[in-house]
Design a protein around this motif. Sequence first.
Motif, short mmCIF file in Angstrom:
data_model
loop_
_atom_site.label_atom_id
_atom_site.label_comp_id
_atom_site.label_asym_id
_atom_site.label_seq_id
_atom_site.Cartn_x
_atom_site.Cartn_y
_atom_site.Cartn_z
N SER A 151 0.86 -1.18 0.00
CA SER A 151 0.00 0.00 0.00
C SER A 151 0.90 1.24 0.00
N VAL A 152 0.33 2.36 -0.38
CA VAL A 152 1.10 3.62 -0.36
C VAL A 152 1.57 3.90 1.06
N GLN A 153 0.70 3.68 2.03
CA GLN A 153 1.06 3.93 3.42
C GLN A 153 2.25 3.08 3.83
N ASP A 154 2.21 1.79 3.53
CA ASP A 154 3.32 0.91 3.90
C ASP A 154 4.61 1.31 3.18
N HIS A 155 4.49 1.69 1.91
CA HIS A 155 5.67 2.11 1.15
C HIS A 155 6.29 3.37 1.77
N VAL A 156 5.47 4.35 2.11
CA VAL A 156 5.97 5.60 2.69
C VAL A 156 6.62 5.33 4.06
N VAL A 157 5.96 4.54 4.88
CA VAL A 157 6.51 4.23 6.21
C VAL A 157 7.83 3.48 6.06
N ARG A 158 7.89 2.52 5.16
CA ARG A 158 9.13 1.77 4.95
C ARG A 158 10.26 2.69 4.47
N THR A 159 9.93 3.63 3.59
CA THR A 159 10.92 4.58 3.10
C THR A 159 11.42 5.47 4.24
N LEU A 160 10.52 5.94 5.08
CA LEU A 160 10.92 6.78 6.22
C LEU A 160 11.79 6.00 7.20
N ILE A 161 11.44 4.76 7.46
CA ILE A 161 12.24 3.93 8.36
C ILE A 161 13.63 3.72 7.80
N ARG A 162 13.72 3.43 6.51
CA ARG A 162 15.01 3.22 5.87
C ARG A 162 15.86 4.48 5.93
N ASP A 163 15.24 5.65 5.66
CA ASP A 163 15.97 6.91 5.70
C ASP A 163 16.46 7.20 7.12
N ASP A 164 15.62 6.93 8.11
CA ASP A 164 16.01 7.13 9.51
C ASP A 164 17.18 6.23 9.86
N PHE A 165 17.14 4.95 9.43
CA PHE A 165 18.24 4.04 9.68
C PHE A 165 19.52 4.55 9.04
N ASP A 166 19.43 4.99 7.78
CA ASP A 166 20.60 5.49 7.07
C ASP A 166 21.24 6.66 7.82
N GLN A 167 20.41 7.57 8.33
CA GLN A 167 20.93 8.72 9.06
C GLN A 167 21.58 8.28 10.37
N ARG A 168 20.94 7.37 11.10
CA ARG A 168 21.52 6.89 12.35
C ARG A 168 22.81 6.13 12.10
N PHE A 169 22.85 5.33 11.03
CA PHE A 169 24.05 4.58 10.70
C PHE A 169 25.19 5.52 10.34
N GLN A 170 24.91 6.55 9.53
CA GLN A 170 25.93 7.52 9.16
C GLN A 170 26.45 8.24 10.40
N SER A 171 25.58 8.58 11.33
CA SER A 171 26.01 9.23 12.57
C SER A 171 26.93 8.30 13.37
N ALA A 172 26.60 7.02 13.40
CA ALA A 172 27.44 6.05 14.11
C ALA A 172 28.81 5.93 13.45
N VAL A 173 28.85 5.95 12.13
CA VAL A 173 30.12 5.88 11.41
C VAL A 173 30.96 7.11 11.73
N GLU A 174 30.34 8.28 11.70
CA GLU A 174 31.07 9.51 12.00
C GLU A 174 31.60 9.50 13.43
N GLU A 175 30.79 9.02 14.37
CA GLU A 175 31.24 8.92 15.76
C GLU A 175 32.42 7.96 15.88
N THR A 176 32.35 6.83 15.17
CA THR A 176 33.45 5.87 15.17
C THR A 176 34.72 6.50 14.62
N GLU A 177 34.58 7.26 13.53
CA GLU A 177 35.75 7.92 12.95
C GLU A 177 36.33 8.95 13.90
N ARG A 178 35.47 9.67 14.63
CA ARG A 178 35.98 10.64 15.62
C ARG A 178 36.72 9.90 16.74
#
Length: 75
Positions: free
Chosen positions: A28-55
């Motif tokens: 459904s459109v709702q499921d697709h949008v929610v899945r996209t938002l979850i994936r984007d949130d994960f990507d941002q949190r993962f990138q933050s973790a990588v940056e913290e590891t590099e620091r």
Amino acid sequence: MGTSVLSLRIDHDLLERLRHHAAKRGMSVQDHVVRTLIRDDFDQRFQSAVEETERFYGSADSGDGDQVSPSAGIR
């Protein structure tokens, strides 16, 4: 964990594109949008973790050439 309602007003063309993308995945459109938002949130949190590891361990540019950067392969 509870749920909340989010109401959006979006352009007709965008909604049609979302419907098309969702239909290709059998969702459904709702499921697709929610899945996209979850994936984007994960990507941002993962990138933050990588940056913290590099620091913590130092930048890949400052170390010796034997080690792989924690962000290797991340866009």
